[in-house]
Design a protein around this motif. Structure first.
Motif, PDB file in Angstrom:
ATOM      1  N   MET A 141       0.851  -1.183   0.000  1.00  0.00           N
ATOM      2  CA  MET A 141       0.000   0.000   0.000  1.00  0.00           C
ATOM      3  C   MET A 141       0.891   1.238   0.000  1.00  0.00           C
ATOM      4  SD  MET A 141      -2.732  -1.727   0.039  1.00  0.00           S
ATOM      5  CE  MET A 141      -3.895  -0.341   0.043  1.00  0.00           C
ATOM      6  N   GLY A 142       0.786   2.042  -1.031  1.00  0.00           N
ATOM      7  CA  GLY A 142       1.565   3.270  -1.104  1.00  0.00           C
ATOM      8  C   GLY A 142       2.709   3.194  -2.084  1.00  0.00           C
ATOM      9  N   ALA A 143       2.859   4.247  -2.887  1.00  0.00           N
ATOM     10  CA  ALA A 143       3.925   4.285  -3.892  1.00  0.00           C
ATOM     11  C   ALA A 143       4.645   5.633  -3.868  1.00  0.00           C
ATOM     12  CB  ALA A 143       3.331   4.027  -5.276  1.00  0.00           C
ATOM     13  N   GLY A 144       4.708   6.245  -2.702  1.00  0.00           N
ATOM     14  CA  GLY A 144       5.409   7.522  -2.559  1.00  0.00           C
ATOM     15  C   GLY A 144       6.887   7.317  -2.319  1.00  0.00           C
ATOM     16  N   GLY A 145       7.511   8.290  -1.646  1.00  0.00           N
ATOM     17  CA  GLY A 145       8.950   8.216  -1.422  1.00  0.00           C
ATOM     18  C   GLY A 145       9.363   7.021  -0.587  1.00  0.00           C
ATOM     19  N   ASP A 166      -2.067   2.730  -4.751  1.00  0.00           N
ATOM     20  CA  ASP A 166      -1.832   4.095  -4.288  1.00  0.00           C
ATOM     21  C   ASP A 166      -3.042   4.942  -4.656  1.00  0.00           C
ATOM     22  OD1 ASP A 166       0.732   5.830  -3.295  1.00  0.00           O
ATOM     23  OD2 ASP A 166      -0.556   7.045  -4.565  1.00  0.00           O
ATOM     24  N   VAL A 167      -3.330   5.947  -3.841  1.00  0.00           N
ATOM     25  CA  VAL A 167      -4.455   6.829  -4.147  1.00  0.00           C
ATOM     26  C   VAL A 167      -4.208   7.597  -5.444  1.00  0.00           C
ATOM     27  CG1 VAL A 167      -5.254   7.092  -1.779  1.00  0.00           C
ATOM     28  CG2 VAL A 167      -3.474   8.619  -2.636  1.00  0.00           C
ATOM     29  N   ASN A 168      -2.937   7.734  -5.805  1.00  0.00           N
ATOM     30  CA  ASN A 168      -2.571   8.372  -7.069  1.00  0.00           C
ATOM     31  C   ASN A 168      -2.098   7.293  -8.040  1.00  0.00           C
ATOM     32  OD1 ASN A 168      -1.343   9.684  -9.215  1.00  0.00           O
ATOM     33  ND2 ASN A 168      -0.395  11.263  -7.953  1.00  0.00           N
ATOM     34  N   PRO A 169      -2.944   6.884  -8.981  1.00  0.00           N
ATOM     35  CA  PRO A 169      -2.570   5.800  -9.894  1.00  0.00           C
ATOM     36  C   PRO A 169      -1.290   6.083 -10.685  1.00  0.00           C
ATOM     37  CG  PRO A 169      -4.911   6.287 -10.074  1.00  0.00           C
ATOM     38  CD  PRO A 169      -4.309   7.371  -9.238  1.00  0.00           C
ATOM     39  N   GLN A 170      -1.032   7.352 -10.979  1.00  0.00           N
ATOM     40  CA  GLN A 170       0.173   7.674 -11.736  1.00  0.00           C
ATOM     41  C   GLN A 170       1.431   7.411 -10.923  1.00  0.00           C
ATOM     42  OE1 GLN A 170       0.408   8.269 -15.049  1.00  0.00           O
ATOM     43  NE2 GLN A 170       2.570   7.969 -14.592  1.00  0.00           N
ATOM     44  N   SER A 171       1.366   7.671  -9.621  1.00  0.00           N
ATOM     45  CA  SER A 171       2.513   7.358  -8.754  1.00  0.00           C
ATOM     46  C   SER A 171       2.796   5.869  -8.769  1.00  0.00           C
ATOM     47  CB  SER A 171       2.230   7.807  -7.311  1.00  0.00           C
ATOM     48  OG  SER A 171       2.132   9.202  -7.239  1.00  0.00           O
ATOM     49  N   ALA A 172       1.726   5.081  -8.695  1.00  0.00           N
ATOM     50  CA  ALA A 172       1.893   3.625  -8.719  1.00  0.00           C
ATOM     51  C   ALA A 172       2.477   3.174 -10.054  1.00  0.00           C
ATOM     52  CB  ALA A 172       0.550   2.947  -8.459  1.00  0.00           C
ATOM     53  N   ARG A 173       1.997   3.732 -11.147  1.00  0.00           N
ATOM     54  CA  ARG A 173       2.477   3.352 -12.480  1.00  0.00           C
ATOM     55  C   ARG A 173       3.953   3.719 -12.653  1.00  0.00           C
ATOM     56  NH1 ARG A 173       2.760  -0.246 -15.474  1.00  0.00           N
ATOM     57  NH2 ARG A 173       0.527  -0.525 -15.124  1.00  0.00           N
ATOM     58  N   THR A 174       4.331   4.912 -12.196  1.00  0.00           N
ATOM     59  CA  THR A 174       5.725   5.350 -12.308  1.00  0.00           C
ATOM     60  C   THR A 174       6.650   4.420 -11.534  1.00  0.00           C
ATOM     61  OG1 THR A 174       5.054   7.656 -12.590  1.00  0.00           O
ATOM     62  CG2 THR A 174       7.310   7.271 -11.871  1.00  0.00           C
TER      63      THR A 174
END
Length: 291
Positions: A141-145, A166-174
């Motif tokens: 859970m989570g794809a931030g720093g 991640d709540v931000n799908p683009q963060s997860a994709r990156t």
């Protein structure tokens, strides 16, 4: 009378700090200062709380410049600034470059050098706290720093398939794209159905701030947990988050956020001072603190 100031002047000194939001309960300053004292250093560690200062990531460059001017040895960086800090740094270590996140900045010779000690910190805790845990399929859970560092650590520790939410799908994709470039044959993927992913998983890791004192709750509904899962956290205030409480009630193997907190600090201490930290002493001091 003059002997006392001379002795003080000869004592090596370190001035460090932590930049992040809502960090008043952080145990990092005390860990660093106590280890510094044990090693004969004049060690001062300050909190630079963006919330308390009513600042956000737009102030990071200004804060870095101020720290350099005031003679800071280095800074630790936490949520929500581990990726936002990168454009303002002069160099990145190979780990930080690969992970795409920085939690430690060394200020030396007029340069700002970014490092990542979170990956090592989580990996050390995982090896110690979840010995022989199955790791075919893991949900993160989570794809931030912090999530970037933990994901790298999980794949380095042999996880065969990692599913990210991640709540931000683009963060997860990156992050998934980064992981698949670095770890061919250990596929990472963006999750689209949490219930299905958890149902197939050996373990769950929470790298979101959900569960912190200031963000109570859990990123995984209790109904999705089952006794066979292992559950790991990186949040350490409180040490028992709602997710861990739910997991322990079912009999799951669990790993709290203390080992990552300690071992990332061990490595950061070494980067700031050039001295080897005593990991067992820092662990004992961490657990001696209330909260």
């Amino acid at each position: 009378m003059s002997a006392v100031p001379a002795a003080r002047a000869a004592q090596p000194s370190v001035l460090a700090g932590l930049i992040g939001s809502g960090i008043q309960l952080s145990r990092t300053p005390a860990m660093h200062e106590q280890e510094g004292k044990a090693q004969g250093l004049g060690y001062v560690y300050r909190l630079i709380d963006l919330d308390a200062l009513k600042l956000d990531n737009s102030a990071l460059e200004e804060l870095l410049t101020a720290a350099q001017r005031m003679g800071f040895t280095g800074l630790n960086i936490t949520f929500p600034s581990k990726q936002a800090i990168i454009p303002y740094l002069d160099e990145l270590s190979s780990e930080a470059q690969g992970i795409g996140a920085v939690n430690t900045v060394v200020l030396k010779n007029g340069k700002r050098v970014g490092h990542n000690t979170d990956c090592l910190g989580f990996a050390e805790g995982f090896r110690r706290g979840l010995v022989d845990a199955p790791r075919q399929r893991v949900v993160q859970m989570g794809a931030g720093g912090a999530g970037s560092a933990v994901a790298h650590a999980l794949l380095l520790e042999g996880v065969r398939q990692l599913t990210l939410f991640d709540v931000n799908p683009q963060s997860a994709r990156t992050l998934v794209d980064n992981l698949n470039a670095h770890f061919p044959g250990q596929p990472a993927r963006v999750g689209d159905d949490l219930a299905v992913a958890v149902g197939e998983a050996d373990g769950i890791v929470n790298t979101t701030p959900m569960g912190m004192a200031k963000l109570p709750g859990t990123p995984v509904p209790k109904a999705l947990l089952r006794p066979e899962l292992w559950v790991a956290e990186i949040v350490y205030f409180p040490l028992e988050t709602q997710l861990l409480k739910d997991a322990r009630a079912l009999g799951c193997r669990t790993l709290d956020g203390s080992t990552m907190a300690v071992f990332q600090a061990v490595k950061a201490f070494e980067l700031f001072t050039g001295l080897e930290a005593d990991a067992e002493r820092m662990t004992a001091h961490f657990h001696s603190m209330n909260g």
